[in-house]
Design an enzyme around this catalytic site. Structure first.
Site, short mmCIF file in Angstrom:
data_model
loop_
_atom_site.label_atom_id
_atom_site.label_comp_id
_atom_site.label_asym_id
_atom_site.label_seq_id
_atom_site.Cartn_x
_atom_site.Cartn_y
_atom_site.Cartn_z
N GLY A 77 83.24 -14.97 -51.90
CA GLY A 77 84.07 -14.42 -50.77
C GLY A 77 83.17 -15.81 -49.51
O GLY A 77 82.89 -16.82 -49.98
N ASN A 78 83.24 -15.29 -48.28
CA ASN A 78 82.97 -16.06 -47.02
C ASN A 78 82.23 -15.57 -46.27
O ASN A 78 82.21 -14.07 -45.74
CB ASN A 78 84.08 -16.66 -46.59
CG ASN A 78 85.24 -16.26 -46.32
OD1 ASN A 78 85.19 -15.50 -44.82
ND2 ASN A 78 86.33 -15.78 -47.00
N ARG A 79 81.61 -16.60 -44.81
CA ARG A 79 81.55 -15.89 -43.55
C ARG A 79 81.81 -15.21 -42.74
O ARG A 79 81.23 -14.37 -41.62
CB ARG A 79 80.19 -16.57 -43.82
CG ARG A 79 78.95 -17.43 -43.67
CD ARG A 79 78.02 -18.58 -43.86
NE ARG A 79 77.90 -18.25 -42.56
CZ ARG A 79 77.33 -19.15 -41.15
NH1 ARG A 79 77.51 -20.93 -41.74
NH2 ARG A 79 77.06 -18.39 -40.20
#
Ligand code: CTP
Length: 429
Positions: A214-216
């Site tokens: 995932g990412n932020r």
């Protein structure tokens, strides 16, 4: 004549740091044509000077039951109002209003009106979560008072949490809603008649039933864009990986997705009907080739995860869109912001790139604030310095409208040229 022309609104302002945002609410209501009578409490006067509301309101600010030429100002205000809006509303105001106390002009006006009332509370999280405050809010809501917010976010003194006043645009949207302010049954606002498709949040690419890549991205900037487009009259579709925090009271279609492939499918299904597509989502560029159907256990050794590219949704839209659609991409960069953004503008075939340096303090992922550079396909470059994500959303949509106008002008010029070419020489009919 604005959509609120002829409507009389009492704008009550109480003593909280968010009082400065009531200035924006006042301006927007007046711009929409309403007659706004500002009423400030003594507490409010500690935060914002009365001259500000004197200048922006439709009549001078009133602060007291005792010093107006009219002998009973609260009944004049209360009886004449089509709507009373209190923003920000402190815990004290909620308590007084609930119990029927009327020892200042605002609370007396609230008792003296039969008009609908909108209240936008703002206070620290500890205060907002006090059972006494929660009970006051519940009782008032039960009596038909429309509560707008509060929302999660930055609070006075550097704290963060629940209790931040709702965005001025959402308070104004509630006023429009309560007053049924639409032009001929159609939404009003400078984006009325346009369908805007917005993506938000970071995609998650599963590795196994437990883990993902995932990412932020929090989805906040995309949701702010969707909310702003909605209050400015657009029909909005919001494809998001964060549906729980998507705006849920503005009448938009919220489509929940998780992976890049799901986001691509939801966007491609809707894109041909959209006048504007804003890809604010942080879409994964790669995903695991194989997804384990059981949890990968650590005693099996360090797993090797092979990745494959996902579809580049924005680039695909850039290749396939109709000439009239406006396409907006984001560029999250840590280096060479402008060069990388300019390259994306070109390579993805879009009209506008919203570039942010996500390594700068307070900018981008998870923050309430952002600072961006807007680059458009007509070589226009402008900077939006550090401000709230909703303000950034407003600037992006202003830029979209500019592109819309430039396109229309070009289209009209071309039609004029074509017409001139078809006419025989000397015939000016
Ligand atoms: N984007 C997309 N589909 C992808 C990847 C990105 O539609 N698979 C969109 C994003 O929503 C954003 C724009 O492309 O509007 C740029 O995304 P960004 O992550 O900044 O750039 P990438 O194209 O992924 O390139 P890089 O990661 O190398 O900077």
């Amino acid at each position: 004549m604005g959509p609120l022309a002829g409507r009389r609104i009492v704008l009550g302002v109480t003593g909280g740091i968010a009082a400065y945002k009531a200035v924006e609410v006042c301006r927007r209501l007046v711009d929409a044509g309403a007659h706004v009578a500002p009423v400030m409490t003594d507490g409010a006067l500690h935060f914002v000077g009365r001259a500000t509301f004197d200048a922006l309101g439709s009549e001078p600010v009133q602060t007291s039951l005792w010093d107006e030429p009219h002998p009973i100002p609260h009944t004049r205000l209360g009886q004449g109002a089509d709507l009373v809006v209190v923003c920000p509303a402190t815990a004290r105001l909620l308590s007084d209003y609930r119990t029927g106390r009327s020892d200042d002009l605002l609370t007396a006006t609230l008792l003296a009106t039969r008009a609908p009332v909108i209240v936008a509370p703002a206070m620290h999280t500890e205060m907002w979560e006090q059972p006494s405050v929660a009970e006051n809010v519940a009782v008032l809501a039960d009596r038909g008072v429309r509560m707008v917010g509060p929302v999660d976010g930055r609070l006075a003194g550097g704290d963060a949490g629940a209790g931040r006043m709702a965005d001025p645009a959402d308070i104004v949207a509630a006023a429009f809603d309560v007053l049924g302010a639409t032009a001929g049954g159609e939404p009003s606002g400078d984006l009325a008649g346009l369908t805007v498709l917005v993506t938000a949040g970071g995609t998650r690419e599963p590795i196994c039933p437990v883990r993902f890549l995932g990412n932020r991205s929090s989805g906040k900037q995309g949701h702010a864009l969707a909310a702003e487009a909605s209050v400015r009259g657009a029909r909005v579709q919001c494809v998001t990986t964060q549906p729980a925090s998507a705006p849920d009271d503005l009448g938009m279609e919220v489509v929940a997705v998780d992976t890049a492939a799901e986001m691509a499918a939801a966007v491609f299904e809707r894109a041909s009907g959209a006048d504007v597509v804003v890809m604010a989502a942080a879409v994964a560029d790669f995903r695991p080739v194989d997804v384990a159907d059981r949890k990968i256990k650590k005693d099996g050794g360090v797993p090797e995860i092979r990745l494959e590219p996902t579809v580049d949704i924005l680039a695909e839209l850039g290749r396939t869109r109709s000439g009239r659609q406006i396409l907006v991409g984001f560029a999250a960069e840590t280096d060479d912001l402008r060069q990388n953004a300019a390259a994306k503008l070109e390579s993805k075939g879009v009209d506008l790139i919203v570039a942010n340096d996500v390594s700068a303090p307070e900018v981008g992922f998870e923050h309430e604030t952002n600072a961006v550079v807007l680059l458009d396909a007509f070589n226009g470059v402008s900077e939006v310095p550090l401000c709230g994500k909703r303000e950034v959303a407003g600037a992006v949509l202003d830029a979209v409208l500019d592109i819309h106008r430039i396109r229309d002008d070009k289209m009209n010029d071309k039609m004029d040229d074509d017409r001139a070419d078809r006419l025989p020489n000397g015939d000016d009919t």
